[in-house]
Motif scaffolding. Structure first.
Motif, short mmCIF file in Angstrom:
data_model
loop_
_atom_site.label_atom_id
_atom_site.label_comp_id
_atom_site.label_asym_id
_atom_site.label_seq_id
_atom_site.Cartn_x
_atom_site.Cartn_y
_atom_site.Cartn_z
N ALA A 214 0.84 -1.20 0.00
CA ALA A 214 0.00 0.00 0.00
C ALA A 214 0.87 1.25 0.00
O ALA A 214 2.09 1.19 0.24
CB ALA A 214 -0.92 0.00 1.22
N PHE A 215 0.24 2.39 -0.26
CA PHE A 215 0.95 3.67 -0.28
C PHE A 215 0.29 4.60 0.71
O PHE A 215 -0.94 4.78 0.69
CB PHE A 215 0.91 4.28 -1.68
N VAL A 216 1.09 5.21 1.59
CA VAL A 216 0.56 6.09 2.64
C VAL A 216 1.10 7.50 2.44
O VAL A 216 2.31 7.71 2.39
CB VAL A 216 0.94 5.58 4.05
N SER A 217 0.19 8.46 2.33
CA SER A 217 0.56 9.86 2.18
C SER A 217 0.06 10.65 3.39
O SER A 217 -1.12 10.57 3.74
CB SER A 217 -0.05 10.43 0.89
N ASP A 218 0.96 11.39 4.02
CA ASP A 218 0.61 12.23 5.17
C ASP A 218 0.89 13.67 4.77
O ASP A 218 2.00 14.00 4.37
CB ASP A 218 1.47 11.81 6.37
N ILE A 219 -0.11 14.55 4.87
CA ILE A 219 0.08 15.92 4.39
C ILE A 219 0.93 16.77 5.33
O ILE A 219 1.25 17.91 5.01
CB ILE A 219 -1.27 16.62 4.12
N ILE A 220 1.33 16.22 6.46
CA ILE A 220 2.24 16.93 7.38
C ILE A 220 3.66 16.89 6.81
O ILE A 220 4.08 15.88 6.26
CB ILE A 220 2.21 16.27 8.77
N TYR A 221 4.40 18.00 6.94
CA TYR A 221 5.82 17.99 6.53
C TYR A 221 6.75 18.45 7.64
O TYR A 221 7.96 18.58 7.43
CB TYR A 221 6.04 18.81 5.25
N ASN A 222 6.22 18.69 8.82
CA ASN A 222 7.06 18.99 9.97
C ASN A 222 6.48 18.26 11.18
O ASN A 222 5.52 18.74 11.77
CB ASN A 222 7.13 20.49 10.24
N PRO A 223 7.02 17.06 11.50
CA PRO A 223 8.25 16.44 11.00
C PRO A 223 8.09 15.88 9.58
O PRO A 223 6.97 15.62 9.13
CB PRO A 223 8.50 15.31 11.99
N LEU A 224 9.22 15.67 8.93
CA LEU A 224 9.19 15.14 7.57
C LEU A 224 8.71 13.69 7.55
O LEU A 224 8.16 13.24 6.55
CB LEU A 224 10.58 15.23 6.94
N GLN A 225 8.92 12.99 8.65
CA GLN A 225 8.41 11.62 8.74
C GLN A 225 7.65 11.48 10.05
O GLN A 225 8.25 11.40 11.13
CB GLN A 225 9.54 10.60 8.64
N THR A 226 6.35 11.47 9.97
CA THR A 226 5.50 11.35 11.15
C THR A 226 5.55 9.92 11.70
O THR A 226 6.06 9.00 11.05
CB THR A 226 4.04 11.68 10.81
N LYS A 227 4.99 9.77 12.88
CA LYS A 227 4.89 8.44 13.47
C LYS A 227 4.15 7.50 12.54
O LYS A 227 4.55 6.33 12.35
CB LYS A 227 4.18 8.52 14.83
N LEU A 228 3.08 8.00 11.91
CA LEU A 228 2.30 7.19 10.97
C LEU A 228 3.17 6.71 9.81
O LEU A 228 3.14 5.53 9.44
CB LEU A 228 1.12 7.99 10.43
N LEU A 229 3.96 7.60 9.24
CA LEU A 229 4.80 7.22 8.10
C LEU A 229 5.89 6.24 8.52
O LEU A 229 6.23 5.32 7.76
CB LEU A 229 5.42 8.46 7.46
N LYS A 230 6.45 6.43 9.69
CA LYS A 230 7.47 5.48 10.18
C LYS A 230 6.89 4.08 10.31
O LYS A 230 7.51 3.09 9.92
CB LYS A 230 8.03 5.96 11.52
N GLU A 231 5.68 4.01 10.88
CA GLU A 231 5.04 2.71 11.06
C GLU A 231 4.68 2.11 9.71
O GLU A 231 4.84 0.89 9.49
CB GLU A 231 3.79 2.86 11.93
#
Length: 280
Positions: A214-231
């Motif tokens: 799957a592909f996950v996009s998070d519109i937050i960029y600060n931090p550049l890698q959110t907890k969601l994106l890390k997981e």
């Protein structure tokens, strides 16, 4: 004569828009400058009249004025009117005309990294606020045929789907329902503030059941890698932060003002430099 552009909001000092737009003006040899305009809610009508009176060529609009500015403009683009929010205004033939580049900015950024065709893909949007609205309406308008909305307050998700002016068969889900059925989705789009600095330990949804590939996009960029994106990355998903959306929505605004589409990679580099290249 130097043209004047800017961004109005409250608060506004944190905005990185002046850095990226002024650099683009210099890079394209355009005699223009871009400023912060701190405008409180009670001052919005006066500020819009003032922009028109002094000949400002265009401006961006951010929180909390994106919705309230609509009745103060001479014309509003169809998509912006449907979304119910304007983030870009251009002065053309003496008229102030409003647009919304958020949804298209997100879509262009998504296509840059998620190169797979969206046809037949199942999409889940997490959140039902202003950002979700712009992204949802744009995706549906552009032909995405399966876009569902998950939100902690289900009524907000239902209202968002009901107000979509384009044909859709979207479902609305609670966060729990979305977590349980996450394996059904090819693309997950996170549109809430959960995980944004300084609250970097927050995540809006548990992704244990995410579909492989799957592909996950998070519109937050600060931090550049959110907890969601890390997981998501740990689970083997492709990931994308909000930096691309920020750059593309700004580039689309710049194009509306000048007819020139600027270098989005250059814009991203400026933001990264401003953030210190850190992930938090």
């Amino acid at each position: 004569m130097k043209k004047i552009y800017g961004v109005m909001g409250d608060p506004i000092e944190h905005s990185m828009s002046p850095e990226i737009h002024n650099d683009a003006f210099i890079n394209h040899n355009i005699n223009a400058c871009y400023h912060h305009f701190h405008v409180r809610q009670a001052e919005l009508a006066d500020a819009v009249r003032g922009m028109k009176a002094i000949g400002v060529s265009g401006f961006n609009v951010t929180i909390p004025h994106k919705e309230a500015i609509i009745p103060l403009l001479d014309e509003v683009d169809e998509l912006a009117l449907a979304i119910g929010a304007v983030n870009t205004v251009v002065k053309r033939d003496g008229k102030l005309i409003g647009y919304n580049t958020d949804g298209n900015g997100f879509l262009q950024a998504l296509r840059e990294q998620y190169t797979v065709s969206m046809a037949g893909k199942k999409i889940l949007i997490v959140g039902a606020g202003g950002a979700a609205r712009g992204i949802y309406f744009t995706l549906v308008k552009e032909g995405a045929d399966s876009v569902d909305i998950a939100n902690r307050t289900l009524e907000k998700a239902e209202k968002l789907v009901a107000e979509c002016p384009y044909p859709t068969n979207s479902r609305t889900l609670s966060i729990t329902e979305a977590e349980e059925g996450l394996g059904d989705y090819d693309v997950i789009i996170q549109t809430t503030a959960a995980g944004m600095s300084p609250h970097i330990d927050a995540s809006p949804i548990e992704i244990t059941n995410i579909k492989k590939g799957a592909f996950v996009s998070d519109i937050i960029y600060n931090p550049l890698q959110t907890k969601l994106l890390k997981e998501a990355e740990r689970h083997g998903a492709g990931i994308q932060n909000g930096l691309g959306m920020f750059a593309y929505q700004a580039a689309l605004a710049f194009e509306i003002w000048t007819g020139i589409f600027p270098d989005t990679n250059r814009m991203k580099e400026i933001v990264l430099s401003k953030l210190g290249g850190n992930t938090c």
